[in-house]
Design an enzyme around this catalytic site. Structure first.
Site, PDB file in Angstrom:
ATOM      1  N   LYS A  25      99.862  37.832  24.409  1.00 55.08           N
ATOM      2  CA  LYS A  25     100.601  39.085  24.440  1.00 55.08           C
ATOM      3  C   LYS A  25     101.876  38.891  25.251  1.00 55.08           C
ATOM      4  CE  LYS A  25      99.838  43.798  26.253  1.00 55.08           C
ATOM      5  NZ  LYS A  25      98.797  44.651  26.897  1.00 55.08           N
ATOM      6  N   SER A  70      94.053  49.144  27.757  1.00 58.68           N
ATOM      7  CA  SER A  70      94.893  48.405  26.820  1.00 58.68           C
ATOM      8  C   SER A  70      94.234  47.220  26.139  1.00 58.68           C
ATOM      9  CB  SER A  70      96.167  47.928  27.530  1.00 58.68           C
ATOM     10  OG  SER A  70      96.988  49.022  27.832  1.00 58.68           O
ATOM     11  N   SER A  73      97.874  48.822  25.112  1.00 57.88           N
ATOM     12  CA  SER A  73      99.149  48.161  24.891  1.00 57.88           C
ATOM     13  C   SER A  73      99.031  46.789  24.226  1.00 57.88           C
ATOM     14  CB  SER A  73      99.874  48.010  26.233  1.00 57.88           C
ATOM     15  OG  SER A  73      99.141  47.195  27.131  1.00 57.88           O
TER      16      SER A  73
END
Length: 479
Positions: free
Chosen positions: A71, A172, A148
């Protein structure tokens, strides 16, 4: 190996295929690259990449040659530009070294082929940063990928990767796992290293690093690879009695399970979500566990305000770091409206404001700790609803201040942030589906350092309520 065979394997299965010679690591990387390119045109989950070749990894690692992505936030790799979802960083800054977690991913043998999308600085439960454009849910491209860690979850759900990095400061890992039909384990605070830039106090202790996976056994095995302390870490937590990989399939015994389906926020919970959680409760009762309706008490409004304080202080700190690094001043021209609102609010906070939020979090953690003296597991929905429509969480809404944005997020994602506050582990499992075929995540939470127990229960549910054969509309085998 063809794409159908590749996409059918979890990370453990693909590692076994590589080790046995059924496919080479180079062939797996080529399949992953083709798969990412095939689905990304519709899903927009890639921030950087796919790379010409995977980043270096340990050939003797447990997952040697298994394609992987990081990520584009917190965890970073030497020489790979990172943007953290913000236009402030333009094409990105290039770190001179790996984070400790990236070192662990390499040591595990994971072959990193891309970086995935995230909302700006990670403060959203959706992934629609202006820096990249919206990331779409493969089950319904008009719906949110969650956040997220939305980009990572999308690539794993769509069959392009078997596993990907994710992190969690309010849900997230678990939220995108829930809305994309994946396993999302948030480990205990301090279990996975955040260094050298950060430590277990990051985001006032709310932030946790790990991954999204398709199977419980992958989550367990990967946790064994990354749950490592480093010299200088401020917190070292108790190691498991035996490797986590042994827990996936081990007998969990007879557990005391608390069932809770009403949102602590007082907001609505979709009836199909409630039904899915109650079905899981019945399955657990049939397996011999004791299930009661119970919940720790949580005064929501003060909790929400303390969350807004904590996140706004963190965003102000993060933006100040980017300003110092780049020489670029933050403002409404290079930050999304809600980020800028939180930064302005954060800049006006005092030490006493942050101390008050931390004091409240301590009291909440004590309350939840006492609750887990009576129960082994708390069973809840992961999210109030299945995947929301794109745009519901509009981080560029100029009418929302810091508290308004925080409330907007957690009104519909109200079951996850409590366990960031407590630092205790929680896992989302894809145990339900809505009438229109969207995944429904069910959350299991436990006391501090109870990952082993949660993995045993999660594997028991995986066997009783399997999800392996479910595939989204946008998938590498159908694109």
């Amino acid at each position: 190996m063809n794409i159908e065979e590749y996409a059918a394997l979890d990370a453990t299965g693909l590692a076994e295929a590589i080790n046995s010679g059924d496919v080479t690591a180079d062939e797996a990387a080529e399949l992953a690259t083709d798969a990412i390119n095939a689905v990304n045109a519709e899903l927009n989950a890639v921030a950087t990449g796919p790379f010409d070749r995977p980043l270096d990894y340990a050939a003797e690692g447990r997952f040697a040659g298994v394609p992987f992505a990081i990520k584009d936030l917190v965890c970073h790799a030497e020489g790979v530009p990172t943007r953290m979802g913000t236009r402030m960083l333009g094409d990105g800054v290039t770190p001179p070294a790996d984070t400790h977690l990236m070192e662990r991913f390499r040591a595990a043998g994971l072959a990193t082929v891309a970086a995935t999308t995230t909302p700006e600085f990670g403060y959203s439960a959706n992934t629609e940063a202006l820096a990249y454009g919206p990331t779409r849910n493969p089950w319904d491209t008009g719906r949110s990928a969650g956040g997220s860690s939305g980009g990572s979850a999308v690539l794993v759900a769509a069959g392009a990767l078997p596993v990907a990095h994710a992190n969690d400061g309010g849900g997230s890992i678990r939220i995108p796992a829930a809305v994309n039909g994946l396993v999302g384990l948030k480990p205990s605070r301090g279990r996975v290293p955040l260094g050298p830039d950060l430590d277990a106090n990051a985001l006032s202790g709310l932030a946790i690093e790990f991954a999204v996976t398709r199977s419980v056994r992958d989550a367990a095995a990967l946790l064994d690879e990354v749950a490592v302390g480093y010299p200088g870490d401020r917190f070292i937590i108790a190691p498991p009695e035996r490797p986590f990989a042994y827990e996936a399939g081990a007998d969990p015994g007879r557990l005391r399970i608390a069932l809770h389906t009403d949102a602590w926020s007082g907001t609505a919970v979709d009836s199909e979500v409630v039904a899915a959680v109650e079905e899981v409760a019945h399955t657990l009762e049939a397996a011999g566990h004791l299930v009661d309706r119970a919940t720790p008490s949580l005064d929501w409004e003060p909790f929400l305000e303390a969350t807004a304080v904590t996140w706004s202080a963190f965003l102000a700190e993060s933006v100040a770091g980017v300003e110092a690094m780049t020489g670029t001043s933050a403002g409404p021209d290079n930050l999304e409206a809600t980020t800028w609102a939180c930064v302005q609010y954060g800049r006006g906070l005092t030490v006493l404001d942050l101390a008050g939020a931390n004091a409240l979090f301590v009291r909440i953690s004590r309350t939840v700790g006492e609750f887990f003296g009576d129960y082994d597991v708390l069973l809840t929905p992961t999210t109030n609803y299945p995947a929301m429509e794109l745009g519901y969480l509009n981080a560029n809404d100029p009418d929302l201040d810091a508290l308004g944005w925080t409330q907007r997020i957690f009104d519909v994602f109200s079951f996850t942030p409590l366990f960031n506050t407590t630092g205790t582990p929680a896992v989302s499992l894809p145990l339900g589906q809505s009438s229109d075929g969207l995944p429904i995540g069910v959350q299991l939470a436990g006391p501090m350092c109870s990952e082993s127990m949660l993995l045993r229960v999660a594997a028991q549910l995986e066997a009783a309520m399997p999800w392996r054969d479910r595939r989204p509309a946008v998938h590498v085998t159908t694109v």
